[in-house]
Design a protein around this motif. Structure first.
Motif, PDB file in Angstrom:
ATOM      1  N   THR A  94      -3.020   5.241  -3.136  1.00 48.05           N
ATOM      2  CA  THR A  94      -3.870   6.354  -2.603  1.00 48.05           C
ATOM      3  C   THR A  94      -3.173   7.574  -2.535  1.00 48.05           C
ATOM      4  OG1 THR A  94      -5.114   4.737  -1.020  1.00 48.05           O
ATOM      5  CG2 THR A  94      -4.988   7.040  -0.713  1.00 48.05           C
ATOM      6  N   ASN A 140       0.961  -1.183   0.137  1.00 47.30           N
ATOM      7  CA  ASN A 140       0.165   0.035  -0.021  1.00 47.30           C
ATOM      8  C   ASN A 140       0.921   1.087   0.022  1.00 47.30           C
ATOM      9  OD1 ASN A 140      -2.772  -1.379   0.598  1.00 47.30           O
ATOM     10  ND2 ASN A 140      -1.402  -2.169   2.047  1.00 47.30           N
ATOM     11  N   ALA A 191      -6.007   6.166   4.659  1.00 41.65           N
ATOM     12  CA  ALA A 191      -4.816   5.125   4.223  1.00 41.65           C
ATOM     13  C   ALA A 191      -3.653   5.334   5.299  1.00 41.65           C
ATOM     14  CB  ALA A 191      -4.525   5.218   2.870  1.00 41.65           C
TER      15      ALA A 191
END
Length: 336
Positions: A184, A157, A221
């Motif tokens: 993100t 991520n 996030a």
């Protein structure tokens, strides 16, 4: 699957498949190993490269120079001070000469469209050393750095904080989508990229099984982020006209200790440089002179504390630029 990139242009990451990008990362890792072991690898001996740099550059220029030298290539630099394409003669005339002198042409400027023009004018490979749209060679370096840290890419991520529609997040969005990394970008909505670009990234993400998210929520996030990434909010073309409004808009999204404290112990910080993390540069002094006097300013997009922390991979990224460029040049210019 055999990967053959000979004679390919290197303009943007969307032009390459997941397998091709992974091949370049693997190749970069091999070149890094050869350099560390001090083993000669002049695989492109006898070939020549020209750097057409209409925009100023330090790390990108030197990474292409050193990479080419290590591979045995000759290098010529034409910068904005010594020549401007299209001024004394037509661009076509200049490129027709370079096409006969050189085996590859590297371009850096603020016009992605110039790359497309160069492709039509020459038969040798064209390499993007950064335009106002994208910075693809940096992506190979960054992905190598991330893989060195975590041992894998798919499923990680990455959270970009700041200016979601700028050059680096645009490059990261496409690359992450291709490689199965969840991406993100958090920042003010008015700085998001265009909808057609977001759709393109999401289309690539569907194929790899990853997620692409653009949000104004800084904290959305943070907890699951493996990588925190940011970049300077001032383009090199704006140093004489500092965008104070933009800086004030983006300031809540800067990376400081509070941000990093909300991440995992294994989370790393990345920045492609140059970074406005202290007040030692002339640009920093110029910006400070225009900011509110009562503003507590200890770094623009990132604080010095985070920039120099153990979590920072900034100089690992810089080190990996040269093997990344070697992989790009070798794979497209090799004879066999």
């Amino acid at each position: 699957m055999e990967i053959d990139l000979r004679s390919r242009n290197f303009l943007a990451m969307q032009d390459f498949s997941e397998e091709e990008i992974l091949y370049l990362i693997d190749l970069a890792a091999e070149f890094k190993k050869l350099k560390k072991e001090k083993r000669a690898h002049k695989y492109l001996d006898g070939q020549n490269l020209i750097l057409l740099f209409e925009e100023a550059s330090t790390r990108t220029r030197t990474s292409f120079e050193v990479a080419a030298f290590d591979l045995g290539m000759g290098v010529s630099l034409i910068n904005s001070n010594s020549s401007k394409l299209g001024e004394k003669e037509s661009i076509e005339d200049s490129i027709n000469v370079f096409d006969r002198y050189y085996d590859g042409i590297v371009y850096r400027g603020n016009k992605q469209d110039m790359l497309k023009k160069l492709v039509k004018m020459t038969e040798v490979p064209i390499y993007n050393a950064m335009t106002e749209k994208t910075h693809p060679s940096q992506m190979i370096s960054d992905m190598l750095t991330i893989r060195e840290k975590f041992g894998y890419l798919k499923g990680l991520n990455l959270l970009y904080l700041g200016y979601p529609g700028d050059i680096m997040p645009n490059s990261l969005s496409i690359t992450c989508a291709k490689l199965g990394i969840n991406f993100t970008a958090a920042g003010p909505r008015k700085y998001f990229p265009k909808e057609d670009f977001i759709r393109l990234s999401k289309d690539f993400a569907k194929e790899s099984g990853s997620q692409i998210t653009y949000t104004e929520d800084l904290n959305l996030a943070l907890g699951k982020a493996d990588i925190i990434y940011t970049d300077m909010w001032i383009a090199l073309t704006e140093v004489d006209h500092v965008p104070i409004e933009r800086i004030m808009d983006l300031y809540p999204y800067r990376v400081d200790r509070k941000v990093m404290d909300k991440t995992k112990d294994t989370t790393i910080f990345m920045h492609c440089l140059p970074a406005f993390h202290d007040t030692k540069s002339k640009l920093a002094q110029k910006v400070l002179a225009k900011l509110p006097k009562d503003m507590d300013f200890d770094g623009m997009e990132v604080t010095d504390e985070v920039f120099r922390s153990e979590k920072s991979m900034v100089f690992d990224q810089t080190e990996n630029r040269i093997p990344a460029v070697k992989a790009i040049l070798y794979s497209t210019l090799k004879y066999e």
